[in-house]
Every structure is written in C-alpha cells, then in structure tokens.
Design an enzyme around this catalytic site. Structure first.
Site, PDB file in Angstrom:
ATOM      1  CG  ASN A 154      -8.363  -2.068  11.923  1.00  0.00           C
ATOM      2  OD1 ASN A 154      -7.362  -2.431  11.637  1.00  0.00           O
ATOM      3  ND2 ASN A 154      -8.959  -1.072  11.214  1.00  0.00           N
ATOM      4  CG  ASP A 157      -0.396  -0.287   2.956  1.00  0.00           C
ATOM      5  OD1 ASP A 157       1.077  -0.145   2.982  1.00  0.00           O
ATOM      6  OD2 ASP A 157      -1.485  -1.313   3.576  1.00  0.00           O
ATOM      7  CG  HIS A 176      -5.908  -2.856   8.716  1.00  0.00           C
ATOM      8  ND1 HIS A 176      -5.292  -1.661   9.212  1.00  0.00           N
ATOM      9  CD2 HIS A 176      -4.394  -3.188   9.183  1.00  0.00           C
ATOM     10  CE1 HIS A 176      -4.739  -0.998   9.333  1.00  0.00           C
ATOM     11  NE2 HIS A 176      -3.689  -2.056   9.576  1.00  0.00           N
ATOM     12  CD  GLU A 186      -8.781   0.876   7.739  1.00  0.00           C
ATOM     13  OE1 GLU A 186      -8.189  -0.174   8.192  1.00  0.00           O
ATOM     14  OE2 GLU A 186      -8.072   1.623   8.451  1.00  0.00           O
TER      15      GLU A 186
HETATM   16  P1  PGA Z   1       2.209  -1.968  12.714  1.00  0.00           P
HETATM   17  O1  PGA Z   1       0.426  -2.231  11.690  1.00  0.00           O
HETATM   18  O2  PGA Z   1       3.339  -3.388  11.962  1.00  0.00           O
HETATM   19  O3  PGA Z   1       3.207  -0.931  12.703  1.00  0.00           O
HETATM   20  O4  PGA Z   1       1.827  -2.913  14.150  1.00  0.00           O
HETATM   21  C1  PGA Z   1       0.838  -3.737  11.212  1.00  0.00           C
HETATM   22  C2  PGA Z   1      -0.755  -3.151  10.192  1.00  0.00           C
HETATM   23  O5  PGA Z   1      -1.572  -2.086  10.183  1.00  0.00           O
HETATM   24  O6  PGA Z   1      -0.621  -3.747   9.402  1.00  0.00           O
END
Ligand code: PGA
Length: 274
Positions: A146, A76, A148, A153
């Site tokens: 959450n 992304d 994702h 999302e």
């Molecule tokens: P993080 O993010 O590795 O910074 O916890 C993971 C994500 O949001 O997919």
C-alpha cells in the site's frame, strides 16, 4: 561491489534478480562503513532486507566489514508485545542480524514500549535519541504493497514524527504470517514518522517482487501524496532505489533509469552500482 558516491537525486537502479538487490544494498552499507566506521544506520524489518542482512553477516564473518562502532535505529516496533516475543521486531532483528555480527547491542535501538511505559512517550524519546546520536546516515526502507514506509500507512502526515500508528487491514493481513494465533497479533505500532525518515542523510529503498510493482510506481512516478507515503521520498535529495525486474515492471520511465545508470557507469563520476 559498489564504487563511487551517490548522487544528490533519486537513483533508480534495476537489477535482474533479488539476490543482486541484496548484494548491491550490502555493498552500499559496506562502502559507508569504510568511510565512517561509527555510522548511524536506520534499519528495517520485513522480508525484503533479509537477504541483504545475510550478505552483511557473511562480509562480517569474512572480516570485510565491522559493526563494532555502529549505532542502529529501527523504523518501528509493535505495541503491546514483549520484546522477547519471537514475533517482536527486537527479536527479529536479533535473530536476523544483531546476534550474528560484531555490533554492540547496547547501541541497537527500536521504538520499544516496555510494559508499564506510556507508548505515547516513546516517540519523542526516540526522536531525541536519534538526534543525540547525530542523526541517521543511511536509512534502509522496504515498501508495503500500500506504499507504506515504516508503519506510516496511507494518509499518514508527510510531516509526521515517531508516534503510535494503527495498522491497516492490508498490513495486518500481510504480517499475519508471523503470528501463529491471529488473536495475539498487535494492531498498533510505534513507527518513525515520514519527516523522521526524510531527516536521514541518505535513504536506501529496496523492493523486490511483482506484488510491489504498483507501490513502486506510485512512489517514484506518482504525485507526492499521503495516500502513498513512500512518494514523500521524491522530496529527499539523496535516495537510492534498488529494484529487481519484477518490482520495476510498472515503471513508465524504466528505459530512462537504465539509460541514466549506463551513463553514470560510463563517465564513472557518480554512484556506480554492482
Ligand atoms: P516486506 O515488508 O519487506 O515484508 O515486504 C515491507 C514493508 O511492509 O514495509
């Protein structure tokens, strides 16, 4: 070091510390590059994979792995942010990995929308580029609190493809640490879709820390639902989940995963973790 091959199933491997998760993930990538030096890797930003990238940088420095022939596709990128902005995922990947390994950066792709380019055209073009490269051999994923994956999302279609996605308030809050001025934080991103991710031949999900424990449980042991996009991984034939103790702390089947893992090590015929 990782030996053997991965199962056609979901392998849930719980390791004591986050450093072991990083080393084990890096070992898997090295193993792939030994057998397929021109592999196509799907990469992720965020905090979780950083220690794994550091292990890969060290291995590259030591001559244990080369990325010379590798192609990468990141999950992304924010919309409305210049690629040169230090908070862009392009800049982050350069800083944390690409500038520190022997990769040809012309073959490192992110779903970027340059100024003046219609961001809705980026998705289909990205899907085509992945296909033209032969598809993704190994997709690295983190997981949001959450549930994702990428910026898919909750409520994202399980059949989604690379497209624009509006971020949730929770994601914006989690990622606000990367923006000194909240007014400059993008609220929209282009992300590979869930179906795009599921097209990868092998998926490597990394999660560390207690704040991920509930999302990990929902992803692995909950129902397959758009409310937890990572639960779609249950539909994939070859997923390796590497967790530290904290991220595994809500799993109902924890003892079983450890038992399976010990059996695999004992009989040596399947994926053997670090
Ligand atoms: P993080 O993010 O590795 O910074 O916890 C993971 C994500 O949001 O997919």
């Amino acid at each position: 070091m990782v030996r053997g091959r991965c199962t056609a199933d979901m392998d849930v491997i719980v390791l004591k510390k986050s450093s072991a998760v990083a080393a084990c993930g890096a070992g898997l990538i090295q193993q792939l590059l030994q057998t397929k030096p021109a592999a196509v890797l799907g990469l992720a930003t965020g905090n979780t994979p950083l220690a794994m990238y550091q292990c890969l940088i060290t291995a590259c420095d030591n001559g244990d792995v080369s990325f010379r022939d590798v192609t990468t596709f990141n999950l992304d990128e924010y919309v409305g942010i210049d690629a040169g902005n230090p908070a862009s995922y392009r800049s982050t990947m350069k800083r944390e990995l690409f500038d520190r390994i022997d990769i040809d950066q012309a073959r490192t792709y992110l779903p970027e929308s340059d100024a003046g380019v219609d961001p809705s055209a980026t998705g289909p073009a990205y899907e085509e580029a992945i296909l033209a490269a032969g598809g993704i051999d190994l997709q690295v994923l983190g997981i949001g609190r959450n549930g994702h994956i990428g910026f898919n999302e909750p409520t994202s279609s399980l059949g989604s493809r690379t497209r624009i996605k509006t971020l949730t308030q929770q994601t914006l809050q989690s990622n606000s640490q990367y923006f000194a001025d909240s007014g400059t934080q993008p609220q929209v991103a282009v992300t590979m879709g869930i179906a795009t991710i599921l097209d990868a031949r092998h998926i490597l999900l990394l999660a560390t820390g207690v704040e991920k424990a509930q999302a990990v449980r929902d992803a692995i042991e909950g129902p397959v639902t758009a409310m937890c996009p990572a639960s779609a991984l249950q539909l994939h034939r070859k997923v390796t989940v590497l967790l530290d103790d904290e991220a595994a702390s809500c799993l109902a089947m924890r003892d079983y995963y450890d038992w399976v893992h010990r059996q695999k090590q004992r009989f040596g015929k399947e994926f053997t973790a670090c």
